[in-house]
Design a protein around this motif. Structure first.
Motif, PDB file in Angstrom:
ATOM      1  N   ASN A 124       0.800  -1.202   0.231  1.00  0.00           N
ATOM      2  CA  ASN A 124      -0.139   0.257   0.068  1.00  0.00           C
ATOM      3  C   ASN A 124       0.776   1.192  -0.128  1.00  0.00           C
ATOM      4  O   ASN A 124       1.945   1.230   0.207  1.00  0.00           O
ATOM      5  CB  ASN A 124      -1.028   0.211   1.306  1.00  0.00           C
ATOM      6  CG  ASN A 124      -0.105  -0.021   2.561  1.00  0.00           C
ATOM      7  OD1 ASN A 124       0.651   0.554   2.565  1.00  0.00           O
ATOM      8  ND2 ASN A 124      -0.569  -0.820   3.247  1.00  0.00           N
ATOM      9  N   ALA A 184      -3.715   4.382   0.932  1.00  0.00           N
ATOM     10  CA  ALA A 184      -4.502   3.706  -0.266  1.00  0.00           C
ATOM     11  C   ALA A 184      -3.812   2.383  -0.103  1.00  0.00           C
ATOM     12  O   ALA A 184      -2.882   2.245  -0.530  1.00  0.00           O
ATOM     13  CB  ALA A 184      -4.240   4.641  -1.445  1.00  0.00           C
ATOM     14  N   LYS A 185      -4.804   1.368  -0.415  1.00  0.00           N
ATOM     15  CA  LYS A 185      -4.580  -0.027  -0.754  1.00  0.00           C
ATOM     16  C   LYS A 185      -4.404  -0.341  -2.023  1.00  0.00           C
ATOM     17  O   LYS A 185      -5.269   0.381  -2.997  1.00  0.00           O
ATOM     18  CB  LYS A 185      -5.591  -0.892   0.258  1.00  0.00           C
ATOM     19  CG  LYS A 185      -5.405  -0.881   1.720  1.00  0.00           C
ATOM     20  CD  LYS A 185      -6.339  -1.700   2.347  1.00  0.00           C
ATOM     21  CE  LYS A 185      -6.507  -1.311   3.614  1.00  0.00           C
ATOM     22  NZ  LYS A 185      -7.595  -2.278   4.554  1.00  0.00           N
ATOM     23  N   TYR A 186      -3.521  -1.264  -2.619  1.00  0.00           N
ATOM     24  CA  TYR A 186      -3.257  -1.474  -3.772  1.00  0.00           C
ATOM     25  C   TYR A 186      -4.469  -2.218  -4.543  1.00  0.00           C
ATOM     26  O   TYR A 186      -4.589  -2.535  -5.645  1.00  0.00           O
ATOM     27  CB  TYR A 186      -2.180  -2.033  -4.140  1.00  0.00           C
ATOM     28  CG  TYR A 186      -0.987  -1.220  -3.853  1.00  0.00           C
ATOM     29  CD1 TYR A 186      -1.066   0.221  -4.057  1.00  0.00           C
ATOM     30  CD2 TYR A 186       0.335  -1.622  -3.823  1.00  0.00           C
ATOM     31  CE1 TYR A 186       0.028   1.007  -3.749  1.00  0.00           C
ATOM     32  CE2 TYR A 186       1.293  -0.981  -3.250  1.00  0.00           C
ATOM     33  CZ  TYR A 186       1.372   0.454  -3.390  1.00  0.00           C
ATOM     34  OH  TYR A 186       2.404   1.349  -3.039  1.00  0.00           O
ATOM     35  N   LYS A 187      -4.956  -3.114  -3.571  1.00  0.00           N
ATOM     36  CA  LYS A 187      -6.084  -3.999  -3.979  1.00  0.00           C
ATOM     37  C   LYS A 187      -7.552  -3.939  -3.369  1.00  0.00           C
ATOM     38  O   LYS A 187      -7.256  -3.336  -2.061  1.00  0.00           O
ATOM     39  CB  LYS A 187      -5.627  -5.465  -3.486  1.00  0.00           C
ATOM     40  CG  LYS A 187      -4.554  -6.136  -4.362  1.00  0.00           C
ATOM     41  CD  LYS A 187      -4.367  -7.387  -4.102  1.00  0.00           C
ATOM     42  CE  LYS A 187      -3.381  -8.179  -5.040  1.00  0.00           C
ATOM     43  NZ  LYS A 187      -3.103  -9.625  -4.592  1.00  0.00           N
ATOM     44  N   ASP A 188      -8.534  -4.134  -3.856  1.00  0.00           N
ATOM     45  CA  ASP A 188      -9.880  -4.108  -3.065  1.00  0.00           C
ATOM     46  C   ASP A 188     -10.296  -5.574  -2.622  1.00  0.00           C
ATOM     47  O   ASP A 188      -9.845  -6.393  -3.073  1.00  0.00           O
ATOM     48  CB  ASP A 188     -10.978  -3.329  -4.058  1.00  0.00           C
ATOM     49  CG  ASP A 188     -10.600  -2.197  -4.293  1.00  0.00           C
ATOM     50  OD1 ASP A 188     -10.228  -1.402  -3.480  1.00  0.00           O
ATOM     51  OD2 ASP A 188     -11.329  -1.636  -5.417  1.00  0.00           O
ATOM     52  N   ASN A 189     -11.216  -5.684  -1.707  1.00  0.00           N
ATOM     53  CA  ASN A 189     -11.553  -6.902  -1.081  1.00  0.00           C
ATOM     54  C   ASN A 189     -10.449  -7.956  -0.621  1.00  0.00           C
ATOM     55  O   ASN A 189     -10.607  -8.951  -1.387  1.00  0.00           O
ATOM     56  CB  ASN A 189     -12.810  -7.500  -2.277  1.00  0.00           C
ATOM     57  CG  ASN A 189     -13.818  -6.788  -2.527  1.00  0.00           C
ATOM     58  OD1 ASN A 189     -14.474  -5.914  -1.884  1.00  0.00           O
ATOM     59  ND2 ASN A 189     -13.940  -6.540  -3.783  1.00  0.00           N
ATOM     60  N   GLU A 194      -4.612  -8.999   4.573  1.00  0.00           N
ATOM     61  CA  GLU A 194      -4.914  -7.682   5.325  1.00  0.00           C
ATOM     62  C   GLU A 194      -3.498  -7.708   6.484  1.00  0.00           C
ATOM     63  O   GLU A 194      -3.114  -6.584   6.784  1.00  0.00           O
ATOM     64  CB  GLU A 194      -6.234  -8.021   6.379  1.00  0.00           C
ATOM     65  CG  GLU A 194      -7.166  -7.674   5.826  1.00  0.00           C
ATOM     66  CD  GLU A 194      -7.511  -6.242   5.236  1.00  0.00           C
ATOM     67  OE1 GLU A 194      -6.643  -5.242   6.362  1.00  0.00           O
ATOM     68  OE2 GLU A 194      -8.195  -5.702   4.711  1.00  0.00           O
ATOM     69  N   ASN A 226      -0.965  -4.633   5.946  1.00  0.00           N
ATOM     70  CA  ASN A 226      -2.074  -4.000   5.102  1.00  0.00           C
ATOM     71  C   ASN A 226      -3.013  -3.349   5.848  1.00  0.00           C
ATOM     72  O   ASN A 226      -4.408  -3.175   5.611  1.00  0.00           O
ATOM     73  CB  ASN A 226      -2.649  -4.607   3.724  1.00  0.00           C
ATOM     74  CG  ASN A 226      -2.803  -3.696   2.608  1.00  0.00           C
ATOM     75  OD1 ASN A 226      -2.723  -2.580   2.813  1.00  0.00           O
ATOM     76  ND2 ASN A 226      -3.222  -4.511   1.746  1.00  0.00           N
TER      77      ASN A 226
END
Length: 176
Positions: free
Chosen positions: A124, A150-155, A161, A164
């Motif tokens: 992130n 801001a995380k690089y992936k959703d869900n 996690e 992250n």
């Protein structure tokens, strides 16, 4: 009583020589414990002073002790994987970081440094706020709160996690 006074005098003299951040060319190495939801681990970082109040560095965390469901994975009664096992790529993170060393601006103590900053990691884009206190010119303690912006992936899965999410570091810092 005499021994207590001698120890207090030695500690006072050693505190007087410490300096938290000296500006350009300053080098710090930190090693400590990393605490986050479902895991504890190890954190190491290195910072290099570019100017009076600016440093850049690198930081890495590895989650050693993780909760049982992330360690073994969880399957439903039909054999389908419900919760993925946390692998090396979930446990490890590497960050490039930028710090604003503002301890001398706040003028709290020459031995104290407060450093907010930003980081770009494998997981992130994030921020951190840390504090260092030096007992001698070469040794001190630090604590640091890290958080994703801001995380690089959703869900994300629970294993993703790891590294992250919000985490805390606590450990020793050394002047190099």
């Amino acid at each position: 009583m005499k021994k207590l006074l001698v120890i207090a005098a030695i500690l006072t003299v050693s505190f007087a020589n410490a300096q938290a951040f000296s500006g350009k060319g300053d080098q710090k190495f930190q090693v400590g414990a990393n605490f986050q939801a479902h895991a504890t681990g190890l954190n190491v970082s290195y910072d290099y002073g570019l100017g009076e109040n600016i440093s850049i560095g690198i930081s890495s965390s590895y989650a050693l002790g993780i909760s049982g469901d992330l360690q073994d994975g969880v399957k439903d009664p039909f054999g389908n994987t419900v919760l993925e096992k946390a692998g090396f790529d979930d446990r490890f993170d590497l960050k490039a970081r930028f710090n604003a060393n503002i301890g001398n601006v706040l003028k709290i103590d020459d031995n104290f440094d407060l450093y907010p900053g930003l980081s770009f990691s494998l997981k992130n884009f994030g921020g951190h706020v840390g504090a260092r206190y030096f007992f001698t010119s070469g040794f001190g303690i630090y604590t640091e709160a890290q958080f994703p912006i801001a995380k690089y992936k959703d869900n994300l899965t629970p294993a993703q996690e790891l590294n992250n999410q919000f985490s805390m570091n606590l450990g020793a810092v050394f002047n190099l």
